[in-house]
Design a protein around this motif. Structure first.
Motif, PDB file in Angstrom:
ATOM      1  N   ALA A  55     -14.442  12.342  17.958  1.00  0.00           N
ATOM      2  CA  ALA A  55     -13.927  11.673  17.236  1.00  0.00           C
ATOM      3  C   ALA A  55     -12.467  11.752  16.773  1.00  0.00           C
ATOM      4  CB  ALA A  55     -14.964  11.520  16.089  1.00  0.00           C
ATOM      5  N   LEU A  56     -12.028  12.934  16.679  1.00  0.00           N
ATOM      6  CA  LEU A  56     -10.554  13.298  16.253  1.00  0.00           C
ATOM      7  C   LEU A  56      -9.802  12.952  17.509  1.00  0.00           C
ATOM      8  CD1 LEU A  56     -11.180  17.022  14.763  1.00  0.00           C
ATOM      9  CD2 LEU A  56     -10.751  14.719  13.504  1.00  0.00           C
ATOM     10  N   GLN A  93      -5.689   9.332  19.403  1.00  0.00           N
ATOM     11  CA  GLN A  93      -5.334   8.133  20.454  1.00  0.00           C
ATOM     12  C   GLN A  93      -4.719   6.951  19.848  1.00  0.00           C
ATOM     13  OE1 GLN A  93      -8.515   6.475  22.990  1.00  0.00           O
ATOM     14  NE2 GLN A  93      -7.070   7.451  24.777  1.00  0.00           N
ATOM     15  N   GLU A  94      -5.497   6.407  18.865  1.00  0.00           N
ATOM     16  CA  GLU A  94      -5.361   5.291  18.017  1.00  0.00           C
ATOM     17  C   GLU A  94      -3.705   5.496  17.264  1.00  0.00           C
ATOM     18  OE1 GLU A  94      -8.348   4.974  15.357  1.00  0.00           O
ATOM     19  OE2 GLU A  94      -9.917   4.278  16.935  1.00  0.00           O
ATOM     20  N   LEU A  95      -3.530   6.804  16.642  1.00  0.00           N
ATOM     21  CA  LEU A  95      -2.297   6.955  16.188  1.00  0.00           C
ATOM     22  C   LEU A  95      -1.199   6.741  17.027  1.00  0.00           C
ATOM     23  CD1 LEU A  95      -3.290   9.884  13.697  1.00  0.00           C
ATOM     24  CD2 LEU A  95      -2.763   7.285  12.990  1.00  0.00           C
TER      25      LEU A  95
END
Length: 274
Positions: A263-264, A269-271
């Motif tokens: 999850a982290l 990755q999104e950031l």
């Protein structure tokens, strides 16, 4: 006469060092290799006497006690000097017969070569630093003695020209490594440090092995995989020169990822995409 000094050794050197020193000095000063120079003849005689005394426990004990080492001794070269290689082979063969059966073999041991014409030879850092003699038994039963060059490194390949069956070349691949994962390259020491990716991004510290024992290494923030960090003066020393230890950082990701770790990483990755 100081027999240790004649062979260029410190008093109390072990049997293998004594043997290697004698080979080097005898090859250098043999009269056949020095144009029958009278000075070389005298030096060669002293080298032979030094080895005869230091390799014989009784004669060595008498000499160290301040007595003479010449008891019952005659000049073995009164009628001339034999061929260098024949002389060394005969001398060491005689020494092997005198030694007790319990005497351990000198390191490194003979290595059996394979049909791929390349043999791996393991050396300690000390052997690689000063050079050492290695006996390699080829596939046709012939034994070849090779002296490795000083300051040799892990991964070096030494070419033995024309020694293999059919006149082919044989290669020695040197392996100079420690149980802790250190690799020696000349005076430098190399080490690969596996580090969790967050420790490289945020910075941290890690304990790494050296030839002198473990030390703590600071990992700067923003360290990427492949970055090289230097530990000054943690390499090998020779002739007043000392090498460094180079630590290559390799960032690793757990496999498999735990649920919270995954999850982290997805959030990171999104950031990065944003």
């Amino acid at each position: 006469m100081d027999h240790w000094a004649v062979l260029g050794l410190e008093p109390g050197a072990d049997a293998e060092s004594l043997k290697q020193a004698f080979r080097r000095q005898a090859r250098r000063w043999h009269p056949d290799l020095n144009g029958n120079d009278p000075a070389a003849e005298e030096r060669f005689k002293k080298i032979n006497e030094a080895y005869e005394v230091l390799s014989d426990p009784r004669r060595r004990q008498a000499w160290e006690a301040g007595g003479t080492s010449q008891a019952g001794h005659r000049d073995p070269f009164a009628s001339g000097f034999p061929d260098f290689h024949d002389y060394v082979d005969q001398l060491f063969s005689r020494r092997r017969e005198r030694r007790p059966a319990t005497t351990p073999p000198p390191p490194p041991p003979p290595v059996q070569a394979h049909d791929d014409l390349e043999t791996a030879v393991s050396l300690t850092p000390e052997q690689a630093l000063d050079g050492t003699f290695v006996e390699v038994q080829l596939s046709d039963g012939i034994t070849v003695e090779v002296q490795t060059p000083p300051e040799a490194g892990d991964g070096w390949r030494l070419r033995l020209e024309g020694v293999a069956p059919g006149g082919r070349d044989h290669f020695l691949q040197l392996q100079v490594r420690t149980d802790e994962g250190l690799r020696v390259d000349g005076l430098r020491v190399l080490y690969r440090l596996d580090l969790p990716a967050p420790d490289g991004a945020l910075g941290s510290s890690a304990v790494v092995p050296t030839l002198e024992g473990p030390v703590r290494l600071r990992i700067p923030p923003g360290t990427s995989s492949g970055r090289l960090l230097r530990l000054r003066g943690k390499g090998l020393e020779r002739d007043g020169r000392r090498g460094d230890q180079i630590v290559e950082v390799r960032l690793v990701v757990p496999d498999p990822l735990a649920e919270d770790e995954e999850a982290l990483y997805k959030r990171l990755q999104e950031l990065l995409r944003e």
